[in-house]
Write a protein that holds these residues in place. Structure first.
Motif, PDB file in Angstrom:
ATOM      1  N   LEU A   1      -0.544   8.680  -5.261  1.00 47.07           N
ATOM      2  CA  LEU A   1      -0.749   8.507  -3.985  1.00 47.07           C
ATOM      3  C   LEU A   1      -2.311   8.540  -4.089  1.00 47.07           C
ATOM      4  O   LEU A   1      -2.866   9.529  -4.609  1.00 47.07           O
ATOM      5  CB  LEU A   1      -0.114   9.312  -3.106  1.00 47.07           C
ATOM      6  CG  LEU A   1       1.346   9.227  -2.789  1.00 47.07           C
ATOM      7  CD1 LEU A   1       1.873  10.295  -1.938  1.00 47.07           C
ATOM      8  CD2 LEU A   1       1.313   7.702  -1.966  1.00 47.07           C
ATOM      9  N   ASN A   2      -3.117   7.535  -3.086  1.00 51.49           N
ATOM     10  CA  ASN A   2      -4.326   7.676  -2.901  1.00 51.49           C
ATOM     11  C   ASN A   2      -4.606   8.505  -1.483  1.00 51.49           C
ATOM     12  O   ASN A   2      -4.418   7.817  -0.609  1.00 51.49           O
ATOM     13  CB  ASN A   2      -5.074   6.348  -2.714  1.00 51.49           C
ATOM     14  CG  ASN A   2      -5.020   5.594  -3.993  1.00 51.49           C
ATOM     15  OD1 ASN A   2      -5.231   6.275  -5.255  1.00 51.49           O
ATOM     16  ND2 ASN A   2      -4.788   4.147  -3.946  1.00 51.49           N
TER      17      ASN A   2
ATOM     18  N   CYS B   1       0.786  -1.222   0.059  1.00 53.63           N
ATOM     19  CA  CYS B   1      -0.119   0.128  -0.103  1.00 53.63           C
ATOM     20  C   CYS B   1       0.892   1.184  -0.115  1.00 53.63           C
ATOM     21  O   CYS B   1       0.791   2.165   0.862  1.00 53.63           O
ATOM     22  CB  CYS B   1      -0.782   0.188   1.110  1.00 53.63           C
ATOM     23  SG  CYS B   1      -0.237  -0.093   2.727  1.00 53.63           S
ATOM     24  N   TYR B   2       1.676   1.433  -1.085  1.00 52.35           N
ATOM     25  CA  TYR B   2       2.550   2.399  -1.196  1.00 52.35           C
ATOM     26  C   TYR B   2       2.684   2.873  -2.661  1.00 52.35           C
ATOM     27  O   TYR B   2       2.325   2.208  -3.564  1.00 52.35           O
ATOM     28  CB  TYR B   2       3.753   2.320  -0.602  1.00 52.35           C
ATOM     29  CG  TYR B   2       4.704   1.415  -1.489  1.00 52.35           C
ATOM     30  CD1 TYR B   2       5.503   1.566  -2.371  1.00 52.35           C
ATOM     31  CD2 TYR B   2       4.726  -0.158  -0.957  1.00 52.35           C
ATOM     32  CE1 TYR B   2       6.269   0.734  -2.826  1.00 52.35           C
ATOM     33  CE2 TYR B   2       5.322  -0.943  -1.727  1.00 52.35           C
ATOM     34  CZ  TYR B   2       6.405  -0.695  -2.787  1.00 52.35           C
ATOM     35  OH  TYR B   2       6.790  -1.572  -3.377  1.00 52.35           O
TER      36      TYR B   2
ATOM     37  N   HIS C   1       0.041   5.203   0.801  1.00 52.29           N
ATOM     38  CA  HIS C   1      -1.306   5.569   0.345  1.00 52.29           C
ATOM     39  C   HIS C   1      -2.131   6.102   1.655  1.00 52.29           C
ATOM     40  O   HIS C   1      -1.899   5.416   2.922  1.00 52.29           O
ATOM     41  CB  HIS C   1      -2.137   4.161  -0.076  1.00 52.29           C
ATOM     42  CG  HIS C   1      -1.505   4.197  -1.464  1.00 52.29           C
ATOM     43  ND1 HIS C   1      -1.411   5.161  -2.612  1.00 52.29           N
ATOM     44  CD2 HIS C   1      -1.187   3.036  -2.194  1.00 52.29           C
ATOM     45  CE1 HIS C   1      -1.057   4.403  -3.611  1.00 52.29           C
ATOM     46  NE2 HIS C   1      -0.799   3.491  -3.433  1.00 52.29           N
TER      47      HIS C   1
END
Length: 480
Positions: free
Chosen positions: A463-464, A373-374, A403
């Motif tokens: 990014l989110n 998650c990055y 993220h």
């Protein structure tokens, strides 16, 4: 046999030992600093400073040879090896002199010369005539070059980085084994000073680089200056009349033999703990006989013994050695109260050209901690404005962010001004800035740092932001 009782004994007067000494003195004046060899830190005598002097000479020669890029042609470039090495030694001695002056200012009663070894958990034998009984002990004995057995075949033509800085002149050729920090810095410098260099590696690594994209870019770039095989198949090393003959498998699969004046072993360093008789210290040891310790307090188990600097082989960098000397010194001085010391954001720089730098978490650490998650942002310096202006437009920067929070986590770089950009990134990581907060900072025009802004913009787009990170990401961060 003479005996002496002290509160704290520090073994080793390098960077970690000297800083530890200064911290311990805040708590007690009943201490000793034991040194078996020459005073003068590894950095000043055989490491950071003399290597940068050689690199400075190499950069000057390289820049003069490439003046035609700017329409500046000054004729042929002649490298006077004797003058190069004379300046290296003269300036090196000046740096060492500063360290010697500092040590000489320590009270004479605090300084002991001789090899120290444990004869009990609290007892040290210094030389053969003095027994020191210490309530607390700090091991700060540094490290030395590690030389694999295969390289011993070079005999009297085998050298390590310590030896190079004593050369009176530059040789015609050098084979470098080990494309790590020392090998890359010295190998490229020697090559740019006119020495024929070939570099051999094992395992495929190029310096400390962990990001595959940057590693591939760096390998291609170095090979444009000198042959570098990061996973070489060396068949034979032999001392011959003209130097050292090395037989290896060439790129086309055929066997090839080249002869060099010297073989430089840049194959890592090993901690100087094997001569301390640690079996008598009553502390836990690993399979190699090195002390087991807490990296946050530097305490060996639950004992009164601490270990700092290159001796613990954790982060063999001068600024880390200084920090560890502070931590070990404070804890030895305050013992039995032991506290976690301040550990700064990881920062490492290799002074090649282009330079190599890593900050915060590596990409593998980011992936391990955040389970995917990055996001990654990158920029090539080939078309970056200021880099093209000064003819330094080679390199790649990759930055990593989390993220959800948008937190900046780390970066790796192979490119111009990496030593300066790395500091900006390290400060940002230590302050736990988000990528958007970093982009709010001022960027002048035209500067190389605009390339950093481009990489951060690319990361921010990927990014989110605001979405909660996936399960398992609670420990993400730059490892401050």
């Amino acid at each position: 046999m003479d005996k002496r009782n002290v509160d704290v004994a520090i073994i080793g007067a390098g960077t970690a030992g000297m800083v530890a000494y200064q911290r311990v003195r805040k708590a007690t004046d009943n201490l000793v600093l034991v040194e078996s060899g020459q005073y003068g830190t590894t950095c000043a005598r055989v490491g950071c400073m003399p290597s940068k002097l050689l690199i400075a000479a190499a950069e000057s020669a390289h820049n003069m040879r490439h003046g035609d890029l700017f329409g500046v042609v000054a004729g042929g470039v002649t490298v006077d090896g004797r003058q190069v090495m004379e300046r290296v030694r003269t300036e090196r001695d000046r740096f060492v002199g500063g360290v010697l002056h500092a040590v000489e200012n320590f009270p004479e009663t605090h300084r002991l010369k001789g090899h120290a070894r444990f004869i009990g958990p609290n007892r040290l034998l210094v030389g053969n005539e003095l027994e020191v009984n210490a309530q607390r002990i700090i091991i700060a004995t540094g490290s030395r070059p590690n030389i694999p057995g295969l390289l011993q075949a070079a005999k009297d033509r085998l050298v390590v980085n310590d030896d190079i800085f004593e050369w009176q002149d530059l040789p015609e050729s050098v084979a470098v084994f080990g494309p790590g920090v020392i090998g890359l810095e010295l190998g490229q410098a020697l090559s740019r000073l006119g020495v024929r260099v070939r570099m051999f590696g094992k395992g495929g690594a190029v310096g400390p680089i962990q990001d595959k994209a940057i590693e591939d870019y760096a390998l291609k770039t170095f090979n444009e200056e000198f042959p570098l095989d990061p996973d070489a198949d060396v068949k034979k090393i032999e001392r011959v009349d003209k130097g050292v003959a090395i037989t290896f498998t060439d790129d086309d699969g055929s066997e090839k033999t080249e002869t060099f004046d010297y073989l430089l072993a840049a194959t890592g360093r090993r901690p100087n703990v094997d001569g301390l008789d640690l079996v008598n210290a009553n502390i836990g040891l690993d399979e190699k006989g090195a002390p087991l310790f807490d990296p946050h307090t530097l305490r060996c188990g639950d004992s009164h013994i601490f270990i700092a600097g290159d001796a613990n082989n954790r982060l063999p960098l001068l600024h880390e050695a200084a920090d560890e000397g502070r931590i070990a010194g404070d804890n030895a001085g305050a013992y039995p109260e032991v506290r976690t010391g301040l550990r700064r954001t990881p920062l490492a720089i290799v002074f090649t050209d282009p330079q190599i730098a890593s900050v915060g978490l590596t990409i593998s650490q980011v992936d391990e901690r955040c389970r995917g998650c990055y996001a990654v942002g990158e920029v090539s310096f080939e078309d970056q404005g200021r880099s093209r202006v000064i003819g330094k437009n080679r390199g790649l920067l990759r930055v990593y962010g989390e993220h959800g929070s948008g937190l900046f986590m780390g970066a790796e770089m192979f490119g111009p001004a990496a030593e300066h950009i790395a500091h900006l990134l390290a400060w940002s990581a230590q302050r736990r800035l988000t990528v958007s907060e970093m982009l709010e900072m001022p960027f002048y025009h035209p500067v190389i740092e605009e390339g950093l802004r481009s990489a951060l913009k690319d990361l921010n787009r990927n990014l989110n932001i605001g979405q909660p990170p996936e399960e398992g990401c609670t420990d993400c961060g730059p490892g401050v």
